[in-house]
Scaffold this motif. Structure first.
Motif, short mmCIF file in Angstrom:
data_model
loop_
_atom_site.label_atom_id
_atom_site.label_comp_id
_atom_site.label_asym_id
_atom_site.label_seq_id
_atom_site.Cartn_x
_atom_site.Cartn_y
_atom_site.Cartn_z
N MET A 1 -35.35 49.03 -28.59
CA MET A 1 -33.97 49.06 -27.93
C MET A 1 -33.11 49.21 -29.29
SD MET A 1 -31.96 48.64 -25.56
CE MET A 1 -30.20 48.53 -25.72
N ASN A 2 -33.18 48.45 -30.19
CA ASN A 2 -32.10 48.27 -31.22
C ASN A 2 -32.04 49.52 -32.17
OD1 ASN A 2 -31.56 45.75 -30.54
ND2 ASN A 2 -31.96 44.80 -32.46
N GLY A 3 -33.07 50.49 -31.99
CA GLY A 3 -33.03 51.62 -32.60
C GLY A 3 -32.34 52.78 -31.99
N LEU A 4 -31.99 52.42 -30.59
CA LEU A 4 -31.40 53.35 -29.79
C LEU A 4 -30.22 53.92 -30.46
CD1 LEU A 4 -31.51 54.56 -26.97
CD2 LEU A 4 -29.81 52.89 -26.49
N GLN A 5 -30.31 55.43 -30.40
CA GLN A 5 -29.16 56.09 -31.01
C GLN A 5 -28.17 56.28 -29.89
OE1 GLN A 5 -28.99 57.08 -34.28
NE2 GLN A 5 -27.81 58.90 -34.64
N LEU A 6 -26.61 55.74 -30.30
CA LEU A 6 -25.58 56.11 -29.31
C LEU A 6 -24.73 57.00 -29.76
CD1 LEU A 6 -25.40 52.14 -28.76
CD2 LEU A 6 -26.45 53.89 -27.25
N GLU A 7 -23.95 57.79 -28.71
CA GLU A 7 -23.00 58.36 -29.14
C GLU A 7 -21.82 58.25 -27.94
OE1 GLU A 7 -23.88 62.51 -29.43
OE2 GLU A 7 -24.59 62.72 -27.38
N ALA A 8 -20.53 58.42 -28.17
CA ALA A 8 -19.59 58.59 -27.23
C ALA A 8 -19.65 59.85 -26.35
CB ALA A 8 -18.15 58.65 -27.76
N ARG A 9 -19.36 59.37 -24.98
CA ARG A 9 -19.51 60.45 -24.02
C ARG A 9 -18.15 60.93 -24.01
NH1 ARG A 9 -24.38 61.46 -21.50
NH2 ARG A 9 -23.61 62.45 -19.65
N GLU A 10 -17.67 61.61 -22.62
CA GLU A 10 -16.52 62.31 -22.55
C GLU A 10 -15.38 60.94 -21.95
OE1 GLU A 10 -15.05 66.33 -20.91
OE2 GLU A 10 -16.66 65.53 -20.07
N PHE A 11 -14.41 60.66 -22.58
CA PHE A 11 -13.19 59.77 -22.14
C PHE A 11 -11.88 60.24 -22.91
CE2 PHE A 11 -15.64 57.45 -25.15
CZ PHE A 11 -14.49 57.18 -26.19
N HIS A 12 -10.91 59.47 -22.38
CA HIS A 12 -9.64 59.57 -23.25
C HIS A 12 -9.18 58.09 -23.24
CE1 HIS A 12 -5.91 61.06 -24.40
NE2 HIS A 12 -5.22 60.45 -23.88
N ALA A 13 -9.22 57.72 -24.42
CA ALA A 13 -8.60 56.29 -24.87
C ALA A 13 -6.96 56.15 -24.70
CB ALA A 13 -9.38 55.63 -26.11
N ILE B 1 -16.40 48.88 -30.63
CA ILE B 1 -17.75 49.86 -30.37
C ILE B 1 -17.19 51.41 -30.43
CG2 ILE B 1 -19.60 50.42 -29.06
CD1 ILE B 1 -19.69 47.47 -27.94
N LEU B 2 -16.25 51.66 -29.47
CA LEU B 2 -15.76 53.09 -29.28
C LEU B 2 -15.35 53.46 -30.43
CD1 LEU B 2 -14.34 52.79 -25.53
CD2 LEU B 2 -16.57 53.97 -26.34
N GLU B 3 -14.42 52.64 -31.29
CA GLU B 3 -13.95 53.15 -32.24
C GLU B 3 -14.91 53.63 -33.40
OE1 GLU B 3 -10.93 50.99 -35.19
OE2 GLU B 3 -10.22 50.80 -33.00
N ARG B 4 -16.04 52.74 -33.59
CA ARG B 4 -17.19 53.05 -34.35
C ARG B 4 -17.86 54.61 -33.98
NH1 ARG B 4 -18.69 49.52 -38.90
NH2 ARG B 4 -16.87 48.16 -38.72
N LEU B 5 -17.94 54.66 -32.76
CA LEU B 5 -18.86 55.75 -32.24
C LEU B 5 -17.96 57.10 -32.29
CD1 LEU B 5 -20.75 54.49 -29.07
CD2 LEU B 5 -21.72 55.07 -31.54
N SER B 6 -16.42 56.92 -32.35
CA SER B 6 -15.64 58.12 -32.34
C SER B 6 -15.89 58.95 -33.73
CB SER B 6 -14.15 57.48 -32.44
OG SER B 6 -13.88 57.01 -33.60
N THR B 7 -16.72 58.31 -34.63
CA THR B 7 -16.88 59.12 -35.92
C THR B 7 -18.14 59.69 -36.00
OG1 THR B 7 -17.58 57.10 -37.17
CG2 THR B 7 -15.30 57.62 -37.41
N GLY B 8 -19.14 59.71 -34.97
CA GLY B 8 -20.30 60.08 -34.82
C GLY B 8 -21.17 59.09 -34.23
N PRO B 9 -22.42 59.44 -33.98
CA PRO B 9 -23.55 58.70 -33.23
C PRO B 9 -24.00 57.79 -34.08
CG PRO B 9 -24.08 61.17 -33.02
CD PRO B 9 -23.06 60.91 -34.09
N ARG B 10 -24.22 56.64 -33.79
CA ARG B 10 -24.84 55.38 -34.51
C ARG B 10 -26.00 54.82 -33.77
NH1 ARG B 10 -20.97 53.28 -38.59
NH2 ARG B 10 -19.25 54.88 -38.57
N ARG B 11 -27.03 54.23 -34.47
CA ARG B 11 -27.85 53.38 -34.03
C ARG B 11 -27.41 51.99 -33.65
NH1 ARG B 11 -33.47 53.66 -35.91
NH2 ARG B 11 -33.52 51.51 -36.35
N LEU B 12 -28.04 51.36 -32.25
CA LEU B 12 -27.59 50.20 -31.99
C LEU B 12 -27.59 49.02 -33.06
CD1 LEU B 12 -26.07 48.56 -29.71
CD2 LEU B 12 -28.76 48.17 -28.89
N ASP B 13 -28.62 49.03 -33.83
CA ASP B 13 -28.45 47.84 -34.66
C ASP B 13 -27.59 48.11 -35.92
OD1 ASP B 13 -30.04 50.20 -35.82
OD2 ASP B 13 -31.87 49.20 -36.00
#
Lengths: 131, 475
Positions: free
Chosen positions: B1-13, B40-52
């Motif tokens: 679970m903690n190794g899950l790679q996450l990325e932002a989907r489509e939204f407008h902040a 979290i969204l700020e971090r992911l705005s620069t690219g995909p990251r793992r949950l951990d």
């Protein structure tokens, strides 16, 4: 929803839908146990928003529904299928991620496409593989 | 679970009242973020990251459970998702063929007593050549149109009949007869019929005003502001301005007709862009309750077409009026800038449109000859004919239109976060600019995004400072 607060009407719809899923109406039928609040325990169905609770789960992938060529016709052969079986071979070979759908060209059938230089012209030259 | 790679989907902040919000695409939901989800969204705005990695990166500010709960909420609402997951597909769901009609726009005449330079009906960019349409609708066609409207409204218990032109009041006799007929037939069918019309105001005589008021007819006046701006384009056939002729009559109308709010509709051009001055004049000096603005519909080669700098100038002024509207709404006061009210209402209801408007669907236009078209702007155009009031709607043609105009077939729009509200923009504008109703209106994309962003900010701030005001949009 613990960290997000719905503001408009659509957000409320999503919240109530997710609440419904959490109460046990999840697509995969998984009912969270009482107090299952941690992120690891709750059902993690990211396609949940697409269907209403209780819809049957439809398996996705090419062979089960959309590519009848991989099946046999009523006589047990492939001659009576609605599409030529070869069309389907290339369907999987090129458009599908599922590795087992094409013959093993490294070991078992290295020459499977050797007579097929250009698929759009030569697909008829690809034969079936018989074990 | 903690190794899950996450990325932002489509939204407008966006930010409003010191809070951060997201407008999710394509669901059109608005959620307020807290500090953890925002980080979290700020971090992911620069690219995909793992949950951990997210948990580690935010460890100084949030504990693991906060981050996980935030990730869970964001995944559930599809603001973020597993990296590499396919984007949402856009299902092409064409509305059912028996979709009810809610508004019929009846062109009672194709004649006009003004000669406004920018007119889409008679000007350089017209779709229909002059003289090809009957000048006045006859009584029989009007009655058949009413029958068409009542039949097409299916199970709806209310339907809107809008009289239009040319100059609508040139056919006042027909208006009177048609309204009486529609009202009587509505009662017989158990349907409420609501009436409105658009006019240039030149023929608002006392008996006309009396009739409008007595029959609860909503009125929109086409007027472009004070004398100097109005008279640039809204002229009589001899070239003289129409302001002096119209305004005394409009004042009488505003004085005597109080059963329905009366709005002004302003056309903005390259030469006429002082939105503030026009708004002040029309609300404070003339007395309109509401004023709506729209840039002129034209091909780009006309001298009055708005250029890029003018779109910017219009935007800045719209934004200032939007702030005014917000402050009024926070104090539970009414403010007559209708452009922002309409957008805020759509945001509140979470509209996610497959089509830019109801044309050819819940709204249809009827020409003086009884032919049914997409909307009043296409009246008389054989290419955009959908049927006639006697033969009904050509369902095959309508279905083909809806199929090929679906947002799914406007790939230019697929990467735009504002598409749930814009959906490519006006068909008539696209026809005039690009020669086809299927084209998205790419010339104002930046404008639409900036304006939608402003309206989201207004909406977010209103939801924080006076949420009870949003009840006005619940109907």
């Amino acid at each position: 929803m613990r960290r997000l607060k719905g503001v408009n009407r659509k957000a409320f719809l999503i919240e109530s839908h997710l609440d419904g899923l959490r109460r046990g109406e999840s697509l995969d039928g998984a009912v969270p146990e009482d107090g299952a609040e941690s992120v690891d325990e709750l059902p993690r169905d990211v396609v949940g928003l697409r269907s209403s609770p209780g819809d049957p789960q439809i398996p996705l992938g090419c062979t089960l529904i959309f590519s009848p060529g991989w099946e046999t016709d009523s006589t047990g052969s492939t001659a009576g299928l609605c599409q030529p079986v070869e069309r389907d071979l290339f369907d999987c070979h090129l458009g599908c991620f599922w590795p087992a759908q094409v013959p093993d060209q490294l070991n078992h059938a290295p020459d499977w496409t050797s007579r097929c230089a250009a698929a759009e012209k030569d697909w008829r030259n690809i034969d079936l593989i018989f074990p | 679970m903690n190794g899950l790679q996450l990325e932002a989907r489509e939204f407008h902040a966006f930010e409003a009242a010191g809070e951060r919000f997201v407008y999710l695409v394509p669901s059109a939901a608005v959620f307020r973020l807290d500090s953890a989800t925002s980080a979290i969204l700020e971090r992911l705005s620069t690219g995909p990251r793992r949950l951990d990695a997210l948990i580690d990166g935010l460890a100084g500010s949030f504990d693991e459970e906060d981050v996980k709960n935030g990730v869970y909420d964001l995944m559930e609402t599809r603001a973020i998702g597993p990296a590499g997951a396919p984007p949402d597909t856009m299902p092409v769901e064409v509305p059912p063929a028996d979709f009810p009609l809610t508004t019929m726009v009846l062109n009672v005449t194709s004649k006009c007593n003004l000669s406004c330079t920018y007119c889409y009906e008679y000007g350089e960019d017209r779709l229909v050549d002059e003289g090809t349409m009957p000048r006045y609708m006859d009584e029989q066609t009007a009655q058949e149109s009413v029958e068409f409207m009542l039949a097409q409204s299916k199970a709806k218990d209310a339907v809107n009949l809008t009289f239009f032109g040319g100059e609508t009041l040139l056919n006042f006799k027909l208006l009177q007869k048609t309204l009486d007929y529609a009202r009587r037939r509505g009662v017989e069918e158990g349907k409420q019929v609501r009436f409105s019309l658009t006019t240039n105001g030149t023929l608002l005589k006392p008996d006309v005003i009396e009739w409008l008021s007595a029959n609860d007819v909503g009125v929109t006046i086409s007027i472009d502001g004070p004398k100097d701006t109005n008279d640039k384009f809204r002229v009589l056939s001899n070239g003289l301005g129409s302001y002096e002729m119209i305004v005394p009559k409009v004042r009488q109308l505003l004085e005597r007709h109080s059963t329905r709010p009366i709005g002004a509709r302003v056309t903005l051009t390259q030469q006429n862009l002082d939105v503030h001055r026009i708004f002040r004049h029309l609300t404070e000096e003339v007395g309109f309750r509401e004023v709506g603005f729209a840039p002129v519909t034209t091909s780009s080669c006309q001298s009055y077409a708005l250029d890029e700098a003018s779109y910017d100038r219009m935007l800045v002024q719209f934004q200032e009026l939007a702030r005014e509207w917000l402050e009024a709404a926070v104090d539970d006061r009414f403010h007559g800038f209708s452009n922002v009210r309409e957008s805020v209402e759509e945001i509140h209801k979470g509209f996610s449109k497959a089509y830019p408007c109801g044309a050819g669907l819940g709204l249809m236009g009827v020409g003086t000859d009884g032919n049914v078209s997409l909307c009043h702007r296409f009246a008389g155009s054989s290419e955009h004919r959908l049927g006639s009031v006697t033969e009904g709607v050509d369902r095959e043609k309508q279905a083909a239109f809806l199929e090929e105009h679906h947002l799914a077939y406007k790939p230019d729009c697929h990467s735009c976060w504002a598409r749930p509200l814009c959906s490519g923009g006006c068909y008539h504008e696209a026809q005039t600019r690009y020669g086809t109703t299927r084209a998205p209106n790419l010339h104002y994309c930046d404008w639409i995004r900036s304006w939608t962003h402003t309206c989201l900010e207004v909406y977010g701030e209103l939801s924080e400072r006076n949420p009870s005001f949003l009840r006005h949009f619940e109907a």
